[in-house]
Scaffold this motif. Structure first.
Motif, PDB file in Angstrom:
ATOM      1  N   GLY A  99       0.825  -1.204   0.000  1.00  0.00           N
ATOM      2  CA  GLY A  99       0.000   0.000   0.000  1.00  0.00           C
ATOM      3  C   GLY A  99       0.858   1.251   0.000  1.00  0.00           C
ATOM      4  N   TYR A 100       0.218   2.375   0.294  1.00  0.00           N
ATOM      5  CA  TYR A 100       0.947   3.646   0.328  1.00  0.00           C
ATOM      6  C   TYR A 100       1.103   4.137   1.759  1.00  0.00           C
ATOM      7  N   GLU A 101       2.295   4.539   2.119  1.00  0.00           N
ATOM      8  CA  GLU A 101       2.495   5.114   3.450  1.00  0.00           C
ATOM      9  C   GLU A 101       1.896   6.518   3.504  1.00  0.00           C
ATOM     10  N   VAL A 102       1.993   7.236   2.408  1.00  0.00           N
ATOM     11  CA  VAL A 102       1.323   8.532   2.300  1.00  0.00           C
ATOM     12  C   VAL A 102      -0.041   8.265   1.664  1.00  0.00           C
ATOM     13  N   GLU A 103      -1.075   8.537   2.425  1.00  0.00           N
ATOM     14  CA  GLU A 103      -2.420   8.175   1.986  1.00  0.00           C
ATOM     15  C   GLU A 103      -3.313   9.419   1.949  1.00  0.00           C
ATOM     16  N   SER A 104      -4.496   9.202   1.447  1.00  0.00           N
ATOM     17  CA  SER A 104      -5.458  10.303   1.484  1.00  0.00           C
ATOM     18  C   SER A 104      -6.423  10.074   2.650  1.00  0.00           C
ATOM     19  N   ASP A 105      -6.980  11.146   3.134  1.00  0.00           N
ATOM     20  CA  ASP A 105      -8.016  11.068   4.162  1.00  0.00           C
ATOM     21  C   ASP A 105      -9.135  10.139   3.668  1.00  0.00           C
ATOM     22  N   HIS A 106      -9.400  10.234   2.393  1.00  0.00           N
ATOM     23  CA  HIS A 106     -10.458   9.443   1.775  1.00  0.00           C
ATOM     24  C   HIS A 106     -10.277   7.940   2.022  1.00  0.00           C
ATOM     25  N   TYR A 107      -9.113   7.404   1.668  1.00  0.00           N
ATOM     26  CA  TYR A 107      -8.906   5.960   1.840  1.00  0.00           C
ATOM     27  C   TYR A 107      -8.630   5.583   3.294  1.00  0.00           C
ATOM     28  N   ASN A 108      -7.842   6.421   3.984  1.00  0.00           N
ATOM     29  CA  ASN A 108      -7.458   6.067   5.356  1.00  0.00           C
ATOM     30  C   ASN A 108      -8.665   6.091   6.308  1.00  0.00           C
ATOM     31  N   PHE A 109      -9.559   7.072   6.097  1.00  0.00           N
ATOM     32  CA  PHE A 109     -10.688   7.234   7.028  1.00  0.00           C
ATOM     33  C   PHE A 109     -12.061   7.036   6.374  1.00  0.00           C
ATOM     34  N   GLU A 110     -12.370   7.877   5.400  1.00  0.00           N
ATOM     35  CA  GLU A 110     -13.740   7.868   4.842  1.00  0.00           C
ATOM     36  C   GLU A 110     -14.163   6.476   4.373  1.00  0.00           C
ATOM     37  N   ARG A 111     -13.301   5.866   3.592  1.00  0.00           N
ATOM     38  CA  ARG A 111     -13.660   4.565   3.014  1.00  0.00           C
ATOM     39  C   ARG A 111     -13.631   3.441   4.054  1.00  0.00           C
ATOM     40  N   MET A 112     -13.051   3.753   5.199  1.00  0.00           N
ATOM     41  CA  MET A 112     -13.055   2.792   6.302  1.00  0.00           C
ATOM     42  C   MET A 112     -14.188   3.108   7.274  1.00  0.00           C
ATOM     43  N   ASN A 113     -15.152   3.861   6.772  1.00  0.00           N
ATOM     44  CA  ASN A 113     -16.348   4.202   7.562  1.00  0.00           C
ATOM     45  C   ASN A 113     -16.031   5.082   8.766  1.00  0.00           C
ATOM     46  N   LEU A 114     -15.018   5.919   8.619  1.00  0.00           N
ATOM     47  CA  LEU A 114     -14.684   6.895   9.659  1.00  0.00           C
ATOM     48  C   LEU A 114     -14.852   8.291   9.077  1.00  0.00           C
ATOM     49  N   PRO A 115     -16.109   8.769   8.991  1.00  0.00           N
ATOM     50  CA  PRO A 115     -16.315  10.098   8.425  1.00  0.00           C
ATOM     51  C   PRO A 115     -15.669  11.176   9.304  1.00  0.00           C
ATOM     52  N   LYS A 116     -15.595  12.375   8.766  1.00  0.00           N
ATOM     53  CA  LYS A 116     -14.851  13.470   9.419  1.00  0.00           C
ATOM     54  C   LYS A 116     -15.199  13.667  10.903  1.00  0.00           C
ATOM     55  N   SER A 117     -16.449  13.487  11.245  1.00  0.00           N
ATOM     56  CA  SER A 117     -16.873  13.781  12.626  1.00  0.00           C
ATOM     57  C   SER A 117     -16.738  12.574  13.553  1.00  0.00           C
TER      58      SER A 117
END
Ligand code: PHE
Length: 347
Positions: free
Chosen positions: A133-151
């Motif tokens: 994978g990538y060590e430098v990731e986007s918020d999108h893949y690291n959190f959003e797509r893992m069901n961890l929305p911003k809040s």
């Protein structure tokens, strides 16, 4: 004695000296004496103004000739002496080819690399593929797509290093799940993969925390995957790592990207479950987090949760190594003290 004879004698005398000379220093002294500014030839050439116009060119030519001959002889001797000096030096530097060579220190695999390779081998033997994978990731893949929305409050536990608001150092290897799921061609069969790598968190380093550590992510998606598959797989793997006598235990837990989620414990390998300081007198040691992939996570990656199901797990490489070898400080892995690293030379 006329000038010509004088020069003739000088030539003979100096030539003789040159022949007998033994060192470059002596030779240079002769050169200075015979040909230098205060030397006899220079004197003759200087005194020419007192000679008659007929004699002057004859004496001049002769003096020059003598000077050239001597200069040439000196140069030849110089080369001979230099060659000799080199030969003498070589003769002194004897080379004994029978002497033993200098020992080249061999490196060893870092203990974390060894653990990683060992675990990779176990999964490869079960038909899993290894994905980077990538060590430098986007918020999108690291959190959003893992069901961890911003809040989402669970983000608090995974604060990290931000490159921009959207780009960060990944806090876990889980974003690789989303990256692989959305690309996988399910018409060719299910998905079985692991993804080892470095992860980052905003943590203050101490004996048990590091701002940077290693995980191995696991993901299986297919039709009809159940928690039984998860348990059977982890039991097989954990026995390979910690010994055939080990048992595992699943405890309910929470991760936003799995439902249900579990914490997996292994029966203590030190006290065989009787209770000791390693298992904190419980008989069990927590070693990884896992669960059934959340339907929302499947959907976000374009997979129909009514058709497909899967399990995922994430384990910490340092934790496995620390438990197995009773390492009491995580910082040992990164400070490159050879006394620590060399202990794992023969694994
Ligand atoms: N990503 C989780 C963590 O870093 C571990 C995990 C992975 C849990 C996969 C469940 C499934 O804590």
């Amino acid at each position: 004695m006329n000038l010509k004879e004088e020069l003739q004698n000088l030539r003979l005398r100096v030539s003789q000296q040159i022949k007998q000379v033994k060192t470059l220093k002596e030779l240079d002294d002769i050169r200075v004496e015979a040909l230098g500014k205060k030397g006899p030839i220079t004197q003759v050439l200087r005194g020419m103004k007192d000679l008659s116009a007929t004699k002057r060119p004859v004496v001049g030519a002769f003096a020059n000739e003598i000077r050239d001959i001597l200069a040439m002889q000196i140069e030849e001797k110089k080369q001979t002496l230099e060659r000799q000096a080199l030969n003498d030096a070589l003769a002194q530097e004897t080379l004994d080819v029978t002497l033993p060579g200098k020992k080249v220190k061999r490196g060893i695999r870092h203990i974390l690399s060894q653990i990683q390779e060992e675990i990779e081998d176990i999964f490869l033997s079960m038909g899993y593929k290894i994905v980077e994978g990538y060590e430098v990731e986007s918020d999108h893949y690291n959190f959003e797509r893992m069901n961890l929305p911003k809040s989402h409050p669970a983000r608090d536990m995974q604060d990290t290093f931000y490159i921009s608001e959207e780009i960060l150092l990944r806090t876990h290897t889980s974003p690789v799940q989303a990256r692989v799921m959305e690309k996988h061609d399910f018409t060719k069969g299910g998905l079985r993969m692991i993804s080892p790598g470095r992860v980052f968190r905003r943590d203050t380093d101490d004996a048990t925390h590091s701002h940077q550590f290693h995980q191995i992510e696991g993901l299986v998606i297919d039709k009809g995957i159940t928690m039984g598959d998860l348990k059977g797989t982890l039991e097989f793997v954990i026995k390979k790592i910690f010994g055939e006598k080990r048992q595992i235990r699943l405890r309910p837990s929470f991760f936003p990207f799995t439902e249900p989620s579990v914490e997996v414990d292994v029966s203590c390998f030190k006290c065989e479950g009787k209770g000791c300081n390693i298992c904190k007198y419980t008989g069990w040691i927590e070693i990884l987090g896992a669960g059934m992939v959340h339907p929302k996570v499947l959907k976000m990656s374009g997979i129909d949760p009514k058709v497909y199901a899967g399990f995922a797990f994430g384990l910490g490489q340092e934790r496995i190594a620390m438990l197995r070898f009773s390492i009491n400080d995580i910082r040992y892995f990164y400070t490159n003290d050879m006394r620590f690293l060399r202990q794992f030379a023969r694994l």
